[in-house]
Write a protein that holds these residues in place. Structure first.
Motif, short mmCIF file in Angstrom:
data_model
loop_
_atom_site.label_atom_id
_atom_site.label_comp_id
_atom_site.label_asym_id
_atom_site.label_seq_id
_atom_site.Cartn_x
_atom_site.Cartn_y
_atom_site.Cartn_z
N ILE A 371 0.87 -1.17 0.00
CA ILE A 371 0.00 0.00 0.00
C ILE A 371 0.90 1.21 0.00
O ILE A 371 1.71 1.42 0.92
N LEU A 372 0.81 2.00 -1.08
CA LEU A 372 1.64 3.18 -1.25
C LEU A 372 0.80 4.44 -1.03
O LEU A 372 -0.43 4.41 -1.15
N GLN A 373 1.47 5.56 -0.74
CA GLN A 373 0.78 6.84 -0.58
C GLN A 373 1.58 7.95 -1.22
O GLN A 373 2.78 8.10 -0.97
N PHE A 374 0.89 8.73 -2.06
CA PHE A 374 1.53 9.92 -2.62
C PHE A 374 1.72 10.96 -1.52
O PHE A 374 0.84 11.17 -0.68
N GLN A 375 2.86 11.63 -1.55
CA GLN A 375 3.18 12.64 -0.55
C GLN A 375 3.09 14.07 -1.08
O GLN A 375 3.11 15.02 -0.30
N LYS A 376 2.95 14.20 -2.41
CA LYS A 376 2.83 15.53 -3.01
C LYS A 376 2.23 15.39 -4.40
O LYS A 376 2.31 14.31 -5.01
N PRO A 377 1.65 16.45 -4.94
CA PRO A 377 1.10 16.39 -6.29
C PRO A 377 2.18 16.06 -7.32
O PRO A 377 3.34 16.46 -7.18
N ASN A 378 1.77 15.32 -8.35
CA ASN A 378 2.65 14.96 -9.47
C ASN A 378 3.84 14.10 -9.05
O ASN A 378 4.83 14.02 -9.78
N GLN A 379 3.75 13.46 -7.89
CA GLN A 379 4.85 12.61 -7.45
C GLN A 379 4.93 11.35 -8.31
O GLN A 379 3.90 10.73 -8.62
N ASP A 380 6.13 10.98 -8.68
CA ASP A 380 6.35 9.71 -9.38
C ASP A 380 5.97 8.58 -8.43
O ASP A 380 6.41 8.55 -7.27
N TRP A 381 5.17 7.64 -8.92
CA TRP A 381 4.71 6.56 -8.05
C TRP A 381 5.87 5.77 -7.47
O TRP A 381 5.77 5.21 -6.37
N LYS A 382 6.99 5.73 -8.18
CA LYS A 382 8.15 4.99 -7.69
C LYS A 382 8.77 5.64 -6.46
O LYS A 382 9.56 5.03 -5.75
N GLU A 383 8.40 6.90 -6.20
CA GLU A 383 8.90 7.61 -5.02
C GLU A 383 7.83 7.72 -3.92
O GLU A 383 8.08 8.34 -2.88
N ALA A 384 6.66 7.13 -4.15
CA ALA A 384 5.59 7.19 -3.14
C ALA A 384 6.02 6.44 -1.87
O ALA A 384 6.80 5.48 -1.92
N GLU A 385 5.48 6.87 -0.76
CA GLU A 385 5.82 6.24 0.52
C GLU A 385 5.17 4.87 0.63
O GLU A 385 3.99 4.68 0.29
N VAL A 386 5.93 3.89 1.11
CA VAL A 386 5.38 2.55 1.36
C VAL A 386 4.72 2.57 2.74
O VAL A 386 5.40 2.59 3.77
N ALA A 387 3.38 2.61 2.75
CA ALA A 387 2.64 2.67 4.01
C ALA A 387 2.42 1.30 4.61
O ALA A 387 2.22 1.17 5.82
N PHE A 388 2.45 0.27 3.75
CA PHE A 388 2.24 -1.10 4.25
C PHE A 388 2.84 -2.07 3.25
O PHE A 388 2.77 -1.87 2.04
N GLU A 389 3.42 -3.17 3.76
CA GLU A 389 3.93 -4.24 2.92
C GLU A 389 3.61 -5.57 3.58
O GLU A 389 3.92 -5.78 4.75
N SER A 390 2.96 -6.45 2.84
CA SER A 390 2.57 -7.74 3.40
C SER A 390 3.80 -8.53 3.83
O SER A 390 4.85 -8.48 3.18
N GLY A 391 3.67 -9.23 4.93
CA GLY A 391 4.77 -10.04 5.43
C GLY A 391 5.76 -9.27 6.29
O GLY A 391 6.75 -9.84 6.75
N LYS A 392 5.50 -7.96 6.49
CA LYS A 392 6.42 -7.16 7.31
C LYS A 392 5.65 -6.46 8.41
O LYS A 392 4.46 -6.24 8.32
#
Length: 392
Positions: A371-392
């Motif tokens: 589960i990723l989250q954008f932190q600013k408008p027009n942010q590249d998805w590859k730089e979005a914050e990882v809010a959740f990752e299964s298994g962690k």
């Protein structure tokens, strides 16, 4: 005169090619059933097609399969409709003699096609379909390389608990995908006795105005709004929820990875910031040898990074090519047996297998859930914050 007739006959026989070698060089057809027009999600269909076409290029550059037979695609538009998917499956199998059919994006299309595949006997691989019944019915012909409903729901329920969300609204389209996710979420909340109050609202996927449903959401005052629309309804909900003042006061979670597509910020320049969304791939993830080839080739051809839809489109056609080669046959029964018993290289590291497991895990390979989250408008998805990752 007698000698001349015999000579002419001999020359005629010599001029006719033998059936065996000609058949051996016939191309092997892979069916690709994807949404290319509304009410389906054409953007997803095109991304899957890009990946599938590069898989054909990759294996043909290696000499094809079965001693030199080239691979080719038969592409059909499902329109995101079950009846469209059935017609497309019949066409690629009945007319074009596909050895397997993949590319499925809409769960309802995949489910409907599987009912026909059960009779026609040519296997399907769901590329981005998650509904339980796709593999839960335990059909010999049905396979999948995508996240299934129970795992997606388990991930976002863990995410909700981590964030302390206790009042959750789910607005879902009335498709197998939407209804399946609402039903599974309600089931897991009750089974796990989670302290989450769930409001579930549905809409027809052909709707062009979600104001009535979203006004109910606004009155509920949720901590989180889960957007379970696909394609245009998903985009519509983002905009109308913001217009009604529901977001960003209550954050929104998109149920799949639509925000990673290149056109997302063009559609939502003022409403995409702080959105959460499900993803199945991170550019930081290790790739296999063929996955590395694909990523490099894709970037050279399209001048952008590949996204999950393209990766899985590539991976599924790669699996079919490997299954035909391992089976040493294009016979559907042999291909199915090889899919059930073999190991296959994919875009991700590690082998893909399709075990005869219990329940919806039958013939299924699932990617990790992010589960990723954008932190600013027009942010590249590859730089979005990882809010959740299964298994962690």
């Amino acid at each position: 005169m007698q000698f001349s007739r015999r000579a002419a006959l001999a020359l005629l026989v010599a001029a006719v090619p033998m059936a065996g070698p000609a058949t051996a060089q016939e191309p092997v057809t892979v069916g690709l059933v994807i949404p290319l027009s509304p009410p389906g999600d054409p953007a997803a269909g095109q991304l899957i097609r890009r990946g599938a076409e590069l898989a054909i290029d990759y294996y043909n550059s290696k000499g094809g399969v079965l001693g030199g037979r080239k691979l080719q695609l038969s592409v059909q538009d499902s329109q995101g409709r079950p009846e469209g998917g059935v017609a497309a499956y019949r066409r690629v199998v009945g007319e074009d003699k596909a050895v397997a059919v993949t590319g499925f994006f809409h769960s309802s299309v995949n489910i409907a096609a599987n009912e026909v595949a059960k009779t026609m006997g040519v296997p399907t691989i769901g590329t981005q379909t998650s509904a339980a019944d796709i593999t839960g019915k335990h059909y010999d012909v049905a396979f999948r390389t995508h996240l299934i409903d129970p795992l997606r729901v388990a991930a976002w329920l863990q995410f909700m608990q981590k964030k302390g969300f206790k009042r959750v609204s789910m607005v879902a389209e009335t498709s197998d995908y939407g209804i399946g996710l609402v039903t599974e979420t309600d089931r897991q909340i009750k089974e796990k006795k989670l302290p989450i109050e769930l409001q579930s609202i549905t809409f027809d996927r052909a709707s062009t105005d979600l104001t009535p449903q979203l006004l109910q959401v606004k009155a509920f005052k949720p901590d989180l709004l889960v957007n379970i629309g696909v394609g245009a309804p998903m985009d519509l909900m983002i905009e109308q929820a913001a217009t009604l003042g529901i977001t960003p006061a209550a954050p929104m979670l998109i149920s799949y990875d639509a925000p990673i597509r290149p056109q997302f910020w063009q559609l939502h320049p003022n409403t995409g910031d702080k959105l959460y969304f499900i993803a199945y791939y991170s550019p930081k993830q290790a790739l296999s040898e063929i996955g590395t080839w694909f990523t490099k080739t894709y970037e050279e051809k399209y001048k952008e990074s590949p996204v999950y839809s393209s990766l899985n489109g590539f991976g599924d056609v790669a699996i079919i090519a490997q299954a035909v080669e391992q089976a040493k046959s294009t016979d559907p029964k042999a291909v199915i047996n090889t899919l059930e018993t073999g190991k296959f290289s994919f875009w991700s590291t590690g082998d893909v297998t399709f075990p005869k497991a219990d329940g919806v895990f039958w013939h299924n390979f699932s990617p990790p859930v992010l589960i990723l989250q954008f932190q600013k408008p027009n942010q590249d998805w590859k730089e979005a914050e990882v809010a959740f990752e299964s298994g962690k």
